[in-house]
Design a protein around this motif. Sequence first.
Motif, PDB file in Angstrom:
ATOM      1  N   ALA A 141      22.557  11.336  10.702  1.00 29.27           N
ATOM      2  CA  ALA A 141      22.291  12.716  11.114  1.00 29.27           C
ATOM      3  C   ALA A 141      22.254  13.597   9.870  1.00 29.27           C
ATOM      4  CB  ALA A 141      23.357  13.207  12.085  1.00 29.27           C
ATOM      5  N   PRO A 142      21.357  14.573   9.799  1.00 24.58           N
ATOM      6  CA  PRO A 142      21.244  15.412   8.600  1.00 24.58           C
ATOM      7  C   PRO A 142      22.429  16.391   8.477  1.00 24.58           C
ATOM      8  CG  PRO A 142      19.780  16.205  10.320  1.00 24.58           C
ATOM      9  CD  PRO A 142      20.352  14.928  10.824  1.00 24.58           C
ATOM     10  N   GLY A 147      26.927  19.111   9.606  1.00 26.56           N
ATOM     11  CA  GLY A 147      25.796  18.979  10.519  1.00 26.56           C
ATOM     12  C   GLY A 147      26.138  18.266  11.811  1.00 26.56           C
ATOM     13  N   MET A 148      27.275  17.565  11.836  1.00 29.35           N
ATOM     14  CA  MET A 148      27.661  16.844  13.053  1.00 29.35           C
ATOM     15  C   MET A 148      28.494  17.694  14.002  1.00 29.35           C
ATOM     16  SD  MET A 148      28.600  12.963  11.876  1.00 29.35           S
ATOM     17  CE  MET A 148      30.018  13.411  10.866  1.00 29.35           C
ATOM     18  N   THR A 149      28.972  18.830  13.552  1.00 27.74           N
ATOM     19  CA  THR A 149      29.927  19.594  14.369  1.00 27.74           C
ATOM     20  C   THR A 149      29.263  20.424  15.460  1.00 27.74           C
ATOM     21  OG1 THR A 149      29.882  21.413  12.757  1.00 27.74           O
ATOM     22  CG2 THR A 149      31.570  19.702  12.455  1.00 27.74           C
ATOM     23  N   GLN A 150      27.954  20.598  15.417  1.00 23.50           N
ATOM     24  CA  GLN A 150      27.267  21.402  16.421  1.00 23.50           C
ATOM     25  C   GLN A 150      26.013  20.685  16.931  1.00 23.50           C
ATOM     26  OE1 GLN A 150      26.498  25.250  14.706  1.00 23.50           O
ATOM     27  NE2 GLN A 150      28.618  25.918  14.898  1.00 23.50           N
ATOM     28  N   PRO A 152      24.668  17.551  17.115  1.00 27.92           N
ATOM     29  CA  PRO A 152      23.851  16.798  16.150  1.00 27.92           C
ATOM     30  C   PRO A 152      22.850  15.869  16.827  1.00 27.92           C
ATOM     31  CG  PRO A 152      25.972  15.758  16.398  1.00 27.92           C
ATOM     32  CD  PRO A 152      26.032  17.025  17.209  1.00 27.92           C
ATOM     33  N   THR A 153      21.833  15.478  16.067  1.00 27.68           N
ATOM     34  CA  THR A 153      20.858  14.474  16.505  1.00 27.68           C
ATOM     35  C   THR A 153      20.861  13.334  15.493  1.00 27.68           C
ATOM     36  OG1 THR A 153      19.429  16.089  17.606  1.00 27.68           O
ATOM     37  CG2 THR A 153      18.430  13.996  16.980  1.00 27.68           C
ATOM     38  N   ILE A 161      19.459   9.673  19.200  1.00 23.97           N
ATOM     39  CA  ILE A 161      20.664   9.945  19.990  1.00 23.97           C
ATOM     40  C   ILE A 161      21.042  11.407  19.798  1.00 23.97           C
ATOM     41  CG2 ILE A 161      23.088   9.367  20.363  1.00 23.97           C
ATOM     42  CD1 ILE A 161      22.477   6.586  19.235  1.00 23.97           C
ATOM     43  N   ARG A 162      21.109  12.122  20.909  1.00 19.18           N
ATOM     44  CA  ARG A 162      21.443  13.538  20.873  1.00 19.18           C
ATOM     45  C   ARG A 162      22.827  13.765  21.479  1.00 19.18           C
ATOM     46  NH1 ARG A 162      15.610  15.539  23.248  1.00 19.18           N
ATOM     47  NH2 ARG A 162      14.365  15.089  21.376  1.00 19.18           N
TER      48      ARG A 162
END
Length: 202
Positions: A141-142, A147-150, A152-153, A161-162
């Motif tokens: 994930a970028p 970037g994973m805390t809100q 993420p895709t 995976i969303r």
Amino acid sequence: MSQTQSVAAQPTSIAKALAIAVCATALLAACAPANDAASPAADAEVPAIAPTSTAADDVAPEPAAPVSDAASGTVGGDGSQIVLDTLGETDLGSANLAGELACSFSEDDQPPLLYAMGVVGSQDPAQGIVKVAGYVEPVRAPGGFDGMTQNPTFTGQGKTIRIEETGEAIGGGESPPRPATLTYLRADGASRTIEGRWQCGP
């Protein structure tokens, strides 16, 4: 016999001869085979008649509905299930994920279905893993950890995976879990959505 009697007898002889000729002709006509040319043969082949389409035959078939599997929740695609297995300690240890902090998605209190790590304040992609039908596969994930805390895709080979948070944090502490959904999208159009919890932090 006198000449007069002989002349008188001639008409009678002619009449008899004519009668015999008529009878013979009648007998020959009765015995002669019937003329087949006058009527078609009984066993003559009848040409086949091509079937004609009916109104029901002309109706186009309805498009197939998306294939779904009630047990797994898989919708669409080629009909095969999307199977996500929980990740064990061996899976997590073998992945050698680089990063400072981790995020994970799990159903209730079960082991995670997705686990990822990233560096705070980095733009390098966060690295994660999922276990699909028994095989551990990498995803990313970028935006690093932030970037994973809100919502993420993550992307990987043949998959997207969303993660979408659906409610407020549960409980207190430094990194409380939040209600969320994980939606797995496969390259063939199949999808599966799982309800669970998304948790990020130390």
